[in-house]
Design an enzyme around this catalytic site. Structure first.
Site, PDB file in Angstrom:
ATOM      1  N   ASP A 141      74.912 -47.318   5.934  1.00 29.62           N
ATOM      2  CA  ASP A 141      74.230 -46.339   6.775  1.00 29.62           C
ATOM      3  C   ASP A 141      74.950 -46.280   8.118  1.00 29.62           C
ATOM      4  OD1 ASP A 141      73.493 -48.688   8.039  1.00 29.62           O
ATOM      5  OD2 ASP A 141      71.359 -48.198   8.139  1.00 29.62           O
ATOM      6  N   GLU A 181      62.911 -46.150   2.727  1.00 27.04           N
ATOM      7  CA  GLU A 181      64.280 -45.666   2.870  1.00 27.04           C
ATOM      8  C   GLU A 181      64.328 -44.143   2.963  1.00 27.04           C
ATOM      9  OE1 GLU A 181      66.890 -47.226   3.600  1.00 27.04           O
ATOM     10  OE2 GLU A 181      66.211 -49.271   3.297  1.00 27.04           O
ATOM     11  N   TYR A 234      73.492 -43.969  -0.767  1.00 26.82           N
ATOM     12  CA  TYR A 234      72.943 -44.973   0.138  1.00 26.82           C
ATOM     13  C   TYR A 234      71.578 -45.469  -0.338  1.00 26.82           C
ATOM     14  CZ  TYR A 234      70.260 -47.144   3.720  1.00 26.82           C
ATOM     15  OH  TYR A 234      69.441 -48.028   4.358  1.00 26.82           O
TER      16      TYR A 234
END
Length: 355
Positions: free
Chosen positions: A144, A43, A126
């Site tokens: 996202d 990520e 996020y």
């Protein structure tokens, strides 16, 4: 809302993308969870970078440092060199900081709770949601760019980003199921990446085509709306490439804070509208006639490449000489690699690499 998440999960069960950090949906439904370290690293790498580019870097990093403990113990310079080419080097610095905090304060175990994850260096809303949902199957909502696009189209929302983010988040939260939250998070991101794409969305094969308000209105291709960007400014500078008679190259470690922080680079002046020349040593500097150009997030950089051959006994006022045999151009950040590729070389021992 439950029906929509079920439909998307059914689609994901048959169309999930294969990724080296991902547990396939059949194994996930059987209770297998991915390594939180892998999810977190992927990520962080995926922020402002494509999946195709990240796969290679992910394999390299996990090959070098297979656990968070291994990464925490790594030398900063080695990690920054391995990161070269991914850009946005603050992410690499935060990667190290976060790994060391997890080892020092969490006994090497990732926290599963969203709020606890937010306390870690470099982890924002996020990433905290993605790790919590995907690695631990916690009920957390990801938002996202792909999910923003899907939500804007599902509900035909024409208010522009970034101001409309809270509205899109509310819709995304309403669709996130209590069960299989991790699979759902990956499913909705896959939907945006493979079907609900920025251009030419494949509405005909979308599992949400019937309820999609933008498809019904014929506005899908124009969503999401975005606030017009300001013209990207241009900054100028001088970069100095000095090579000793013995073949050593002059490099410096940039300050930890700021662009290319902690990275090895050729010495340069300030980057501004009117830069002041700042050679790192006294030498017969010549304008190579070349200009290295690179684009950062908020500006375009144009560096005039200055070159000099210097004797072995000359000491720089900034930086240090790296022996020719120890100089690895591929470890330079991309902006500086572009500089290197423009410099005439005395020999063919080190050649530019195509990217």
């Amino acid at each position: 809302m439950r029906d929509l998440s079920d439909e998307l999960l059914m689609w994901y069960d048959g169309h999930a993308r294969a990724m080296p950090w991902r547990v396939p949906p059949d194994q996930s439904k059987a209770g297998q969870r991915p390594d939180p370290f892998f999810i977190w690293m992927s990520e962080v790498m995926l922020q402002q970078t494509t999946v195709a580019a990240v796969k290679e870097y992910f394999r390299k990093f996990t090959g070098l440092w297979p656990t968070v403990g291994d990464l925490a113990a790594a030398e900063d310079a080695e990690v920054m060199a391995a990161w070269a080419g991914l850009g946005y080097y603050a992410r690499a610095r935060n990667l190290l900081k976060c790994a060391r905090v997890i080892v020092a304060e969490h006994d090497g175990v990732f926290p599963s709770d969203y709020d606890d994850l937010l306390e870690l260096p470099g982890i924002g809303p996020y990433t905290a949601a993605a790790v919590s949902a995907i690695a631990f199957n916690q009920h957390a909502t990801v938002l996202d760019g792909n999910v923003e696009r899907v939500m804007a189209r599902m509900y035909d929302i024409h208010d522009p980003l970034p101001g409309v983010k809270p509205v899109l988040m509310k819709h995304a939260e309403a669709l996130t199921p209590q069960e299989r939250a991790g699979d759902y998070a990956q499913a909705v991101m896959d939907l945006g990446a493979t079907i609900c794409t920025p251009k030419n969305p494949a509405c005909g094969i979308c599992p949400w085509r019937d309820p999609c308000a933008a498809r019904q209105a014929g506005t899908a291709a124009e969503l999401p709306k975005k606030t017009p960007k300001k013209k990207t400014p241009v900054r100028l500078g001088y970069v100095y490439v000095a090579r000793r008679d013995d073949g050593a190259w002059l490099l410096e470690t940039r300050p930890e804070k700021g662009l290319l922080g902690g990275m090895l680079a050729f010495p340069s002046s300030d980057w501004s509208d009117d830069p002041t020349p700042a050679p790192p040593l006294e030498a017969d500097w010549k304008d190579s006639g070349q200009e290295a150009r690179h684009t950062f997030t908020h500006f375009h950089l144009r560096l005039k490449v200055m070159v000099a051959d210097v004797p072995d006994n000359l000491d720089p006022t900034r930086g240090h000489f790296v022996p020719h045999h120890a100089f690895v151009p591929a470890a330079l950040p991309t902006a500086m690699r572009k500089v290197f590729d423009l410099v005439p070389r005395r020999d063919a021992t080190i050649e530019p690499e195509s990217r």
